[in-house]
Design an enzyme around this catalytic site. Structure first.
Site, short mmCIF file in Angstrom:
data_model
loop_
_atom_site.label_atom_id
_atom_site.label_comp_id
_atom_site.label_asym_id
_atom_site.label_seq_id
_atom_site.Cartn_x
_atom_site.Cartn_y
_atom_site.Cartn_z
N GLN A 128 -4.28 -0.68 -7.53
CA GLN A 128 -5.00 0.04 -6.49
C GLN A 128 -5.79 1.18 -7.10
O GLN A 128 -5.27 1.93 -7.93
CB GLN A 128 -4.02 0.59 -5.45
CG GLN A 128 -4.70 1.24 -4.25
CD GLN A 128 -3.69 1.63 -3.17
OE1 GLN A 128 -3.20 2.75 -3.17
NE2 GLN A 128 -3.39 0.70 -2.27
N THR B 116 -8.00 4.81 -0.05
CA THR B 116 -8.03 3.62 -0.90
C THR B 116 -9.45 3.07 -0.97
O THR B 116 -10.12 2.91 0.05
CB THR B 116 -7.08 2.54 -0.35
OG1 THR B 116 -5.77 3.07 -0.29
CG2 THR B 116 -7.11 1.31 -1.23
N ASP C 103 0.82 -1.21 0.00
CA ASP C 103 0.00 0.00 0.00
C ASP C 103 0.85 1.26 0.00
O ASP C 103 0.38 2.35 -0.32
CB ASP C 103 -0.91 -0.02 1.24
CG ASP C 103 -1.90 1.11 1.28
OD1 ASP C 103 -2.36 1.55 0.21
OD2 ASP C 103 -2.23 1.57 2.38
#
Length: 293
Positions: free
Chosen positions: A283, A233, A209
């Site tokens: 992502q 996110t 991440d």
């Protein structure tokens, strides 16, 4: 992604540790201090660990697709409920929900695959200097104290070592400079992680991440210089291709593939020092300037 809840004294493996409270139920502990928004990578890493603890031992995780539904609270314990969706001849599937205060804050669908031989190739290539040949942070950002201060605080909070072949998008934006939609970073945890393949995979999810969504901001750095970004996110996916030790240097090569409509989409390739592609990431997240007050 937020780092407010990350305490530098703990190792990544310590932060992801779970208590088993049932056959398919696990609990992550609450953190001391004031209530803050949880770091999404921690929840995702714990979900990988919970799912893997219910899967057959001979089937390592090969993919995980996650959705972040609500912000987590660092002062509340998180319960992970695993549903054993299927155990087939070669694949096992697990669904995980993370629950705080009776609300589902996160979901994940993970797949585990018994190792087998097959066709093999990769396109990704390691075409940059290794971490020992890249300037350290003090040298890389020596002329930009604000960027150095931000980067050092950021990495200290995560307990991560990093080397940047080129400054990340955030560092460029602090100087009002537009950069390309790509950033590359060598990473490793500062504290060793247990040898277990499952724990290594959970910690890689945690680290995957790091900075990824910000790769979409490079082409907009100058325009966003004086406006605080609202970043969260929405979904994060990872495919595990080969074993990787997160306490040894690896490269996350990140591409900001698209931005529009208040969202951004980033793609990453994770390679070890030998140039082997070990994981692929995607992502999507909310990324936009906060409204003027």
């Amino acid at each position: 992604m937020t780092l407010e809840s990350v305490r530098p004294a703990e190792s990544v493996a310590d932060r992801l540790a779970l208590e088993r409270v049932g056959d398919h139920r696990f609990r992550g502990r609450a953190h001391d201090g004031p209530a803050r928004r949880s770091y999404g990578g921690e929840v995702a890493g714990q979900a990988v660990l919970a799912a893997g603890l219910t899967a057959p031992a001979d089937r390592p995780i090969h993919s995980a697709q996650t959705y972040f539904l609500l912000p987590g609270d660092t002062t509340a314990s998180t319960e992970f409920v695993v549903e054993p969706v299927r155990d087939g001849g070669s694949f096992s599937t697990r669904r995980v929900e993370a629950i705080q205060n009776g609300r589902v804050i996160f979901t994940m669908l993970a797949s585990f695959h018994r190792p087998e031989d097959g066709l093999a190739h990769q396109v990704a290539a390691l075409d940059i200097p290794g971490p020992d040949e890249v300037p350290d942070l003090a040298e890389a950002f020596g002329e930009h104290p604000e960027a150095l201060r931000w980067t050092t605080t950021f990495l200290d909070a995560l307990g991560v070592d990093a080397r940047f072949p080129d400054p990340p998008a955030r560092a460029h934006a602090m100087r009002g400079v537009v950069s390309g939609p790509r950033q590359r970073v060598w990473l490793r945890t500062r504290v060793p992680v247990p040898d277990s393949g499952l724990e290594q995979a959970a910690c890689l999810m945690y680290l995957s991440d790091l900075l990824l969504l910000s790769a979409t901001t490079g082409p907009h750095g100058a325009a966003l210089r004086d406006r605080e970004l609202q970043v969260a996110t929405v979904n994060h996916s990872i495919w595990f291709h080969a074993p990787l030790r997160v306490d040894e240097w690896f490269l996350h090569d990140q591409y900001g593939r698209w931005a529009g409509g208040g969202r951004g989409l980033a793609h990453g390739e994770i390679l070890d020092r030998a140039g082997r592609l070990c994981a692929t990431t995607m992502q999507e997240g909310l990324i936009r300037p906060r409204p003027s007050r």
